[in-house]
Design a protein around this motif. Sequence first.
Motif, mmCIF file in Angstrom:
data_model
loop_
_atom_site.group_PDB
_atom_site.id
_atom_site.type_symbol
_atom_site.label_atom_id
_atom_site.label_comp_id
_atom_site.label_asym_id
_atom_site.label_seq_id
_atom_site.Cartn_x
_atom_site.Cartn_y
_atom_site.Cartn_z
ATOM 1 N N LEU A 33 36.381 -12.112 70.509
ATOM 2 C CA LEU A 33 35.363 -13.155 70.417
ATOM 3 C C LEU A 33 33.985 -12.606 70.040
ATOM 4 O O LEU A 33 33.019 -13.357 70.010
ATOM 5 C CB LEU A 33 35.293 -13.918 71.744
ATOM 6 N N GLY A 34 33.912 -11.312 69.725
ATOM 7 C CA GLY A 34 32.629 -10.708 69.378
ATOM 8 C C GLY A 34 32.409 -10.657 67.875
ATOM 9 O O GLY A 34 33.187 -10.046 67.146
ATOM 10 N N TYR A 35 31.331 -11.279 67.407
ATOM 11 C CA TYR A 35 30.989 -11.241 65.987
ATOM 12 C C TYR A 35 30.357 -9.905 65.596
ATOM 13 O O TYR A 35 30.298 -9.567 64.414
ATOM 14 C CB TYR A 35 29.991 -12.360 65.659
ATOM 15 N N HIS A 36 29.848 -9.163 66.565
ATOM 16 C CA HIS A 36 29.006 -8.005 66.299
ATOM 17 C C HIS A 36 29.735 -6.673 66.328
ATOM 18 O O HIS A 36 29.092 -5.622 66.269
ATOM 19 C CB HIS A 36 27.890 -7.958 67.364
ATOM 20 N N ASN A 42 35.897 -14.433 59.683
ATOM 21 C CA ASN A 42 36.739 -15.634 59.671
ATOM 22 C C ASN A 42 37.769 -15.599 60.795
ATOM 23 O O ASN A 42 38.163 -16.646 61.334
ATOM 24 C CB ASN A 42 37.422 -15.808 58.315
ATOM 25 N N GLU A 43 38.187 -14.381 61.180
ATOM 26 C CA GLU A 43 39.147 -14.272 62.278
ATOM 27 C C GLU A 43 38.469 -14.525 63.627
ATOM 28 O O GLU A 43 39.051 -15.149 64.521
ATOM 29 C CB GLU A 43 39.814 -12.899 62.238
ATOM 30 N N VAL A 44 37.219 -14.060 63.757
ATOM 31 C CA VAL A 44 36.464 -14.336 64.985
ATOM 32 C C VAL A 44 36.181 -15.833 65.103
ATOM 33 O O VAL A 44 36.286 -16.413 66.196
ATOM 34 C CB VAL A 44 35.150 -13.529 65.022
ATOM 35 N N VAL A 45 35.845 -16.461 63.988
ATOM 36 C CA VAL A 45 35.619 -17.907 63.976
ATOM 37 C C VAL A 45 36.870 -18.631 64.447
ATOM 38 O O VAL A 45 36.804 -19.564 65.267
ATOM 39 C CB VAL A 45 35.205 -18.397 62.575
ATOM 40 N N ALA A 46 38.030 -18.209 63.956
ATOM 41 C CA ALA A 46 39.292 -18.842 64.367
ATOM 42 C C ALA A 46 39.525 -18.663 65.862
ATOM 43 O O ALA A 46 39.996 -19.585 66.549
ATOM 44 C CB ALA A 46 40.452 -18.245 63.575
#
Length: 241
Positions: A33-36, A42-46
């Motif tokens: 769940l970490g964007y950083h 796109n996988e984190v968004v999903a």
Amino acid sequence: MILPNWPVQDKVGALSTTRSGGASTGSFSSFNLGYHVGDERNEVVANHQYLRTYLPAQAIWLEQIHGDRVFVVNEKKPVTQWPQADALYTNARLQPLAIMTADCLPILLASKCGGEVAAVHGGWRPLAAGILANTLVQFKCDPDDIFAWLGPAIGPKAFEVGSEVVAQFCNLDSAHCSDFVEQNTGKYLADIFAIATRQLAELGVTKVYTDKLCTVSDSHRFFSYRRDGQTGRMASVIWRN
């Protein structure tokens, strides 16, 4: 998902994610769940979209800075970007509060009546800086009416720290000295569960629940920065019903 086993589960919603069940691959497999952290966006968004199906509304997240700042969520003031802080508090209904961890201690707090909730990023730096005191002062209820749940974190057999960390906590309270075990290397093993429990008790919160799940020793269920370096992030979320 891990669901807290505590007496307020009929009044508040709460969960802690594991590393399983998401769209990410490689070092971030699979529910990152970490964007950083270097994962494909796109996988984190999903993964965030999947988590949303478990929540009553979009969660509020933090840009965690390892400090003592608490962000108060007011239903009359929309949050348009991730606040820089290490704890969230609200008395608004159905508003999830989320923090991310990959070894640091997630601490969820709820009043006995379920009218107030908070999520705390309990790394050693925030704990040493007074993040728990700053969070609890936001609660209107008596500390004895607050319940705490400590989620998965680096365990006492894996959390090696230097003498400077020990000194910070022992200077805060000499009782903290018993939360560290000296090793032959000159380093110390720290029990972050004991540190947080002790600080909560000093602040009047004695109803603390935890299974003391270790993120480092359980690579199947948990991300661990200390173990793997490049890795994903899990979330712990709480909201009023």
